[in-house]
Design a protein around this motif. Structure first.
Motif, PDB file in Angstrom:
ATOM      1  N   UNK A   7       0.816  -1.194   0.000  1.00 40.64           N
ATOM      2  CA  UNK A   7       0.000   0.000   0.000  1.00 40.64           C
ATOM      3  C   UNK A   7       0.849   1.242   0.000  1.00 40.64           C
ATOM      4  N   UNK A   8       2.019   1.132   0.615  1.00 44.05           N
ATOM      5  CA  UNK A   8       2.879   2.303   0.694  1.00 44.05           C
ATOM      6  C   UNK A   8       3.642   2.551  -0.580  1.00 44.05           C
ATOM      7  N   UNK A   9       3.713   1.566  -1.428  1.00 37.76           N
ATOM      8  CA  UNK A   9       4.526   1.703  -2.618  1.00 37.76           C
ATOM      9  C   UNK A   9       5.981   1.448  -2.344  1.00 37.76           C
ATOM     10  N   UNK A  10       6.313   1.092  -1.103  1.00 37.03           N
ATOM     11  CA  UNK A  10       7.695   0.882  -0.746  1.00 37.03           C
ATOM     12  C   UNK A  10       8.170  -0.536  -0.979  1.00 37.03           C
ATOM     13  N   UNK A  11       7.323  -1.425  -1.302  1.00 37.90           N
ATOM     14  CA  UNK A  11       7.711  -2.820  -1.462  1.00 37.90           C
ATOM     15  C   UNK A  11       7.789  -3.171  -2.932  1.00 37.90           C
ATOM     16  N   UNK A  12       9.005  -3.218  -3.432  1.00 36.60           N
ATOM     17  CA  UNK A  12       9.234  -3.650  -4.805  1.00 36.60           C
ATOM     18  C   UNK A  12       8.362  -2.896  -5.803  1.00 36.60           C
ATOM     19  N   UNK A  13       8.279  -1.640  -5.625  1.00 33.54           N
ATOM     20  CA  UNK A  13       7.450  -0.825  -6.501  1.00 33.54           C
ATOM     21  C   UNK A  13       8.190   0.454  -6.819  1.00 33.54           C
ATOM     22  N   UNK A  14       7.939   0.998  -7.972  1.00 35.11           N
ATOM     23  CA  UNK A  14       8.536   2.285  -8.294  1.00 35.11           C
ATOM     24  C   UNK A  14       7.892   3.398  -7.514  1.00 35.11           C
ATOM     25  N   UNK A 267       0.044  -2.287  12.756  1.00 33.80           N
ATOM     26  CA  UNK A 267      -0.226  -2.845  11.430  1.00 33.80           C
ATOM     27  C   UNK A 267      -1.634  -2.510  10.967  1.00 33.80           C
ATOM     28  N   UNK A 268      -2.620  -2.762  11.822  1.00 32.87           N
ATOM     29  CA  UNK A 268      -4.011  -2.529  11.427  1.00 32.87           C
ATOM     30  C   UNK A 268      -4.254  -1.044  11.146  1.00 32.87           C
ATOM     31  N   UNK A 269      -3.730  -0.183  12.001  1.00 35.61           N
ATOM     32  CA  UNK A 269      -3.931   1.258  11.816  1.00 35.61           C
ATOM     33  C   UNK A 269      -3.219   1.737  10.556  1.00 35.61           C
ATOM     34  N   UNK A 270      -2.023   1.213  10.303  1.00 42.50           N
ATOM     35  CA  UNK A 270      -1.265   1.642   9.125  1.00 42.50           C
ATOM     36  C   UNK A 270      -1.962   1.223   7.840  1.00 42.50           C
ATOM     37  N   UNK A 271      -2.506   0.008   7.800  1.00 35.61           N
ATOM     38  CA  UNK A 271      -3.240  -0.427   6.609  1.00 35.61           C
ATOM     39  C   UNK A 271      -4.422   0.493   6.349  1.00 35.61           C
ATOM     40  N   UNK A 272      -5.189   0.781   7.394  1.00 38.01           N
ATOM     41  CA  UNK A 272      -6.335   1.678   7.224  1.00 38.01           C
ATOM     42  C   UNK A 272      -5.865   3.080   6.843  1.00 38.01           C
ATOM     43  N   UNK A 273      -4.711   3.480   7.387  1.00 41.53           N
ATOM     44  CA  UNK A 273      -4.175   4.791   7.038  1.00 41.53           C
ATOM     45  C   UNK A 273      -3.800   4.896   5.573  1.00 41.53           C
ATOM     46  N   UNK A 274      -3.199   3.835   5.020  1.00 40.84           N
ATOM     47  CA  UNK A 274      -2.833   3.855   3.613  1.00 40.84           C
ATOM     48  C   UNK A 274      -4.059   3.827   2.707  1.00 40.84           C
ATOM     49  N   UNK A 275      -5.151   3.296   3.218  1.00 43.58           N
ATOM     50  CA  UNK A 275      -6.381   3.277   2.423  1.00 43.58           C
ATOM     51  C   UNK A 275      -7.043   4.654   2.394  1.00 43.58           C
ATOM     52  N   UNK A 282       1.047  11.009   2.614  1.00 41.88           N
ATOM     53  CA  UNK A 282       2.038  10.037   2.166  1.00 41.88           C
ATOM     54  C   UNK A 282       3.218  10.724   1.505  1.00 41.88           C
ATOM     55  N   UNK A 283       2.937  11.778   0.752  1.00 44.81           N
ATOM     56  CA  UNK A 283       4.017  12.546   0.140  1.00 44.81           C
ATOM     57  C   UNK A 283       4.914  13.154   1.199  1.00 44.81           C
ATOM     58  N   UNK A 284       4.298  13.591   2.299  1.00 46.99           N
ATOM     59  CA  UNK A 284       5.070  14.206   3.379  1.00 46.99           C
ATOM     60  C   UNK A 284       5.999  13.187   4.035  1.00 46.99           C
ATOM     61  N   UNK A 285       5.523  11.979   4.200  1.00 49.46           N
ATOM     62  CA  UNK A 285       6.366  10.931   4.781  1.00 49.46           C
ATOM     63  C   UNK A 285       7.500  10.542   3.844  1.00 49.46           C
ATOM     64  N   UNK A 286       7.220  10.504   2.550  1.00 51.79           N
ATOM     65  CA  UNK A 286       8.213  10.034   1.602  1.00 51.79           C
ATOM     66  C   UNK A 286       8.285   8.523   1.586  1.00 51.79           C
ATOM     67  N   UNK A 287       8.825   7.970   0.502  1.00 49.53           N
ATOM     68  CA  UNK A 287       8.875   6.514   0.386  1.00 49.53           C
ATOM     69  C   UNK A 287       9.739   5.875   1.463  1.00 49.53           C
ATOM     70  N   UNK A 288      10.851   6.520   1.795  1.00 47.65           N
ATOM     71  CA  UNK A 288      11.717   5.943   2.818  1.00 47.65           C
ATOM     72  C   UNK A 288      11.042   5.994   4.183  1.00 47.65           C
ATOM     73  N   UNK A 289      10.364   7.084   4.486  1.00 48.94           N
ATOM     74  CA  UNK A 289       9.657   7.185   5.750  1.00 48.94           C
ATOM     75  C   UNK A 289       8.568   6.137   5.868  1.00 48.94           C
ATOM     76  N   UNK A 290       7.859   5.906   4.767  1.00 50.15           N
ATOM     77  CA  UNK A 290       6.820   4.878   4.765  1.00 50.15           C
ATOM     78  C   UNK A 290       7.435   3.496   4.945  1.00 50.15           C
ATOM     79  N   UNK A 291       8.567   3.258   4.296  1.00 52.49           N
ATOM     80  CA  UNK A 291       9.227   1.964   4.422  1.00 52.49           C
ATOM     81  C   UNK A 291       9.675   1.714   5.857  1.00 52.49           C
ATOM     82  N   UNK A 292      10.186   2.734   6.520  1.00 53.59           N
ATOM     83  CA  UNK A 292      10.581   2.589   7.924  1.00 53.59           C
ATOM     84  C   UNK A 292       9.360   2.280   8.791  1.00 53.59           C
TER      85      UNK A 292
END
Length: 366
Positions: A7-14, A267-275, A282-292
């Protein structure tokens, strides 16, 4: 945590954030790997020891402990199947290098173990309710055949309710610069049915069980502190010891349940947050922040699969003595020294000044 990371785009995604795939520094990767290694070793050894204790020590074969063994099986699946794949993803965030089968199998098994663990904890709470609040019925109801039937329903339910994950997971080939094709593995969260399933899973297997478990614990606690039957003077010591032992077991299981829901909350809150979170967040966090954030959620889940044996050892004298007995056997002690009369050993530990009838009742509680 495929649902989170995809959902974050951080897992094997551009990146759904429109950035390059996130990269961790060598120091960050080493720290994550060390944390994974410690959690993995402690968790696998601890859960295997629980299995040895329940299956090999005669007085530990009780309905409650068979359900705890089932919880250890779910935890071992998380640690042995999902955790190695998660670590590989952390080191190689792009592209997906584990093949199509692992792409679908890993998130599916994560949801299976989540659902199986939740259902097991609910079964344990119901079992405790019968033992504490309806002791006259529990001997007839909570038989070995009944527990086997519960497990025979529980695992198929976990596997079936996790099937939609296979349909919202996507294994895709993308354009590659070199001769070898590149692949991504993503779990959709922006489609209607993906949102329905992920929200439903959180509601049915997380938030609703919290409400039901809280109500069950309140009833059990009230019954333990205010028993319906007042014992006579001659029976008071036996009843007090039985209630004290049941309190110990109940509080141990309550600690297991509370820790389970705390560790899965990120985990549950983060999934709902990404939805539902705005794209700007999400832009504010950045991909690296989301991955962390994803890595933190994963580690919390893996910690939950690790600490249960530690809780058993620190809060239950029955488990503590059985752990010592099992470890003593592994160290080469003679079987006669540790297994000649385990029930008698357990009786001496808990009931030094009780009658023989009282001792037998206490040892049957766990």
């Amino acid at each position: 945590m495929e649902g989170v990371s995809n959902a974050s785009g951080g897992r094997n995604s551009t990146g759904v954030l429109g950035m390059e795939p996130p990269m961790l520094t060598q120091g960050e990767l080493s720290a994550v790997t060390a944390a994974y290694g410690v959690v993995f070793l402690v968790g696998v050894l601890g859960n295997l020891l629980v299995a040895v204790v329940v299956l090999k020590v005669p007085h530990m074969r009780s309905p409650t402990n068979y359900l705890l063994l089932n919880l250890s099986v779910a935890d071992l699946l998380v640690l042995l199947v999902c955790m190695p794949i998660s670590l590989i993803e952390t080191w190689v965030s792009f592209p997906w290098i584990l093949g199509e089968f692992a792409c679908y199998f890993s998130p599916y098994m994560e949801f299976v173990t989540f659902h199986a663990s939740t259902l097991t904890i609910m079964a344990i709470s119901v079992e405790r309710f019968y033992v504490v609040c309806k002791p006259l019925h529990c001997r007839e109801t909570l038989t070995g055949r009944f527990i086997a039937g519960v497990l025979a329903v529980l695992w198929p339910a976990a596997f079936i309710t996790s099937l939609p994950v296979l349909f919202i997971t996507q294994f895709r080939q993308i354009d590659s610069v070199g001769p070898d094709p590149l692949y991504t593995c993503e779990t959709e969260t922006d489609t209607f049915w993906a949102k329905v399933y992920l929200v439903s899973s959180a509601a049915v297997f997380y938030f609703l069980p919290i409400v039901l478990l809280s109500g069950c614990c309140l009833v059990i606690s009230r019954h333990l502190n205010n028993p319906d039957v007042q014992p006579s003077v001659g029976q008071r010591a036996a009843v007090d010891n039985r209630i004290r032992s049941r309190k110990q077991v109940t509080y141990m299981l309550l600690a297991v349940a509370v820790l389970f829901f705390i560790c899965l909350l990120p985990y549950r809150v983060t999934v709902l947050g990404f939805i539902y979170a705005p794209q700007e967040m999400l832009q504010l966090l950045g991909n690296k922040g989301v991955l962390i954030l994803v890595i933190i959620c994963r580690i919390m889940v893996y910690i939950n699969s690790t600490v249960n044996p530690i809780l058993y050892n620190t809060t239950s004298t029955n488990f503590r003595s059985a752990f010592k007995q099992a470890i003593g056997n592994w160290e080469g002690e003679l079987p006669g020294n540790t297994q000649a009369n385990p029930t008698a050993d357990n009786i001496r530990m808990h009931t030094r000044r009780r009658s023989s009838a009282t001792k037998v009742q206490v040892t049957n509680i766990m």
